[in-house]
Motif scaffolding. Structure first.
Motif, PDB file in Angstrom:
ATOM      1  N   GLY A 108     -12.532  17.096 -25.172  1.00 38.19           N
ATOM      2  CA  GLY A 108     -11.394  16.581 -24.403  1.00 38.19           C
ATOM      3  C   GLY A 108     -10.222  17.532 -24.349  1.00 38.19           C
TER       4      GLY A 108
ATOM      5  N   ARG B  81     -12.219  16.818 -18.894  1.00 36.74           N
ATOM      6  CA  ARG B  81     -11.409  16.125 -19.910  1.00 36.74           C
ATOM      7  C   ARG B  81     -11.313  14.640 -19.582  1.00 36.74           C
ATOM      8  NH1 ARG B  81      -6.701  16.290 -23.473  1.00 36.74           N
ATOM      9  NH2 ARG B  81      -4.876  15.398 -22.415  1.00 36.74           N
TER      10      ARG B  81
ATOM     11  N   LEU C 262      -6.602  12.652 -27.035  1.00 35.03           N
ATOM     12  CA  LEU C 262      -6.106  13.324 -25.836  1.00 35.03           C
ATOM     13  C   LEU C 262      -4.707  13.889 -26.027  1.00 35.03           C
ATOM     14  CD1 LEU C 262      -7.305  10.782 -23.116  1.00 35.03           C
ATOM     15  CD2 LEU C 262      -8.274  13.035 -23.575  1.00 35.03           C
TER      16      LEU C 262
ATOM     17  N   THR D 294      -3.156   6.921 -20.996  1.00 36.44           N
ATOM     18  CA  THR D 294      -4.570   6.960 -21.365  1.00 36.44           C
ATOM     19  C   THR D 294      -5.361   5.967 -20.530  1.00 36.44           C
ATOM     20  OG1 THR D 294      -3.876   7.487 -23.611  1.00 36.44           O
ATOM     21  CG2 THR D 294      -6.175   6.867 -23.303  1.00 36.44           C
TER      22      THR D 294
END
Length: 306
Positions: free
Chosen positions: A159, A255, A276, A284
């Motif tokens: 990620g 990602r 992240l 998110t």
């Protein structure tokens, strides 16, 4: 910046230096802020037919702000870009008002135009795997192919942002079980490294013809210099054309895919937020393209019952 008074030019530079030193903003962000605020100050000079010194900036009115925004729209600036420009101007004004001791209400009360946020488009799981496999076929050089696979695997498997992957140095290899990543705003996070990513980087290092050192970039270009993001963007563009994937299948989409697939597999939204490096859970949520039903499922499972 010739239309801007020396006092305003100095203030702008001081503000930007503060953002660089204290807030850890990236060079691209600083350059964007410089351009946005410079354009605003230049407009005000032309709008009032005189250079706007610091005292004049304190007298900016709501009407002045409307005139600037109207000029931007007439010049073809979209709502999203205008909102970004206004955000930069407001940030500069907050700093300037605190420094000079005036009330910046006219600027700070200006509302940004409404626009529809473009949600990220993650790849399907099979498409993400196919992207990694197809990236390997784009180069006639084994070490370059291994390099590209290693980078794209880090984007999808860990990620990472492409800038984060390319900021790794020889000191980070061989990859440990976890990586300490410094992301936007100098925010640190710990990212687990999956075996596939570790193996991909190991293979790249075995084949790379350039000597590695703890301080040198881990990923190199053909001539041995730091690898450019454009190289990965280019190789993914070729791969997606072969796979028939849309133009949204970019390095950043890997990602997005990491987060979405992790959530689909039962990952916790809060944990994914940490992986992240997002400051806000709402970011998110949008990032993972999670639907309301899935979000409520996560909420109900995690919420403490009375």
């Amino acid at each position: 910046m010739s239309l801007i008074s020396p006092a305003c030019r100095d203030a702008l530079q001081l503000w930007l230096e503060g953002l660089t030193a204290l807030a850890g903003r990236s060079e691209n962000t600083i350059n964007a802020y410089r351009g946005d605020v410079s354009d605003f100050l230049s407009f005000m000079t032309l709008h009032h037919s005189e250079r706007q010194g610091l005292a004049a900036l304190e007298r900016i009115t709501v009407s002045d702000m409307r005139a600037w925004m109207a000029h931007q729209r007439e010049s073809g600036v979209g709502a999203r870009s205008l909102a970004r420009k206004l955000s930069a101007v407001k940030s500069f004004y907050r700093w300037l008002a605190e420094r000079e001791g005036f009330e910046p209400t006219a600027v700070l009360s200006t509302r940004a135009p409404k626009y529809t946020k473009k949600l990220p488009r993650p790849l399907a799981e099979d498409a993400a795997r196919a992207m990694i496999e197809t990236v390997e076929l784009q180069s006639g050089s084994d070490w370059v192919a291994a390099r590209d696979v290693a980078v794209v695997t880090l984007l999808y498997g860990c990620g990472l942002r492409i800038s984060e992957a390319l900021s790794l140095t020889g000191a980070d290899a061989p990859l440990p079980n976890t990586l300490r990543i410094v992301g936007k705003g100098n925010k640190e996070r710990i990212v687990p490294v999956i075996p596939a990513a570790r193996q991909a980087v190991d293979r790249y290092m075995e084949l790379c013809p350039h000597p590695q050192s703890p301080t040198a970039p881990l990923f190199r270009g053909v001539r041995g210099k730091a690898l450019s993001p454009r190289a990965i963007q280019g190789v993914m563009a070729k791969a997606r054309m072969q796979l028939g994937l849309p133009a949204t299948a970019t390095p950043h989409a890997m990602r997005h895919s990491f987060a979405t697939h992790l959530l689909s597999a039962g990952g916790d939204l809060r944990a994914i937020q940490e992986l992240l490096g997002h400051a806000s859970l709402s970011t998110t949520q949008a990032y993972t393209a999670v639907d309301t039903a899935r979000l409520m499922e996560v909420y109900n499972r995690a919420h403490p019952k009375a």
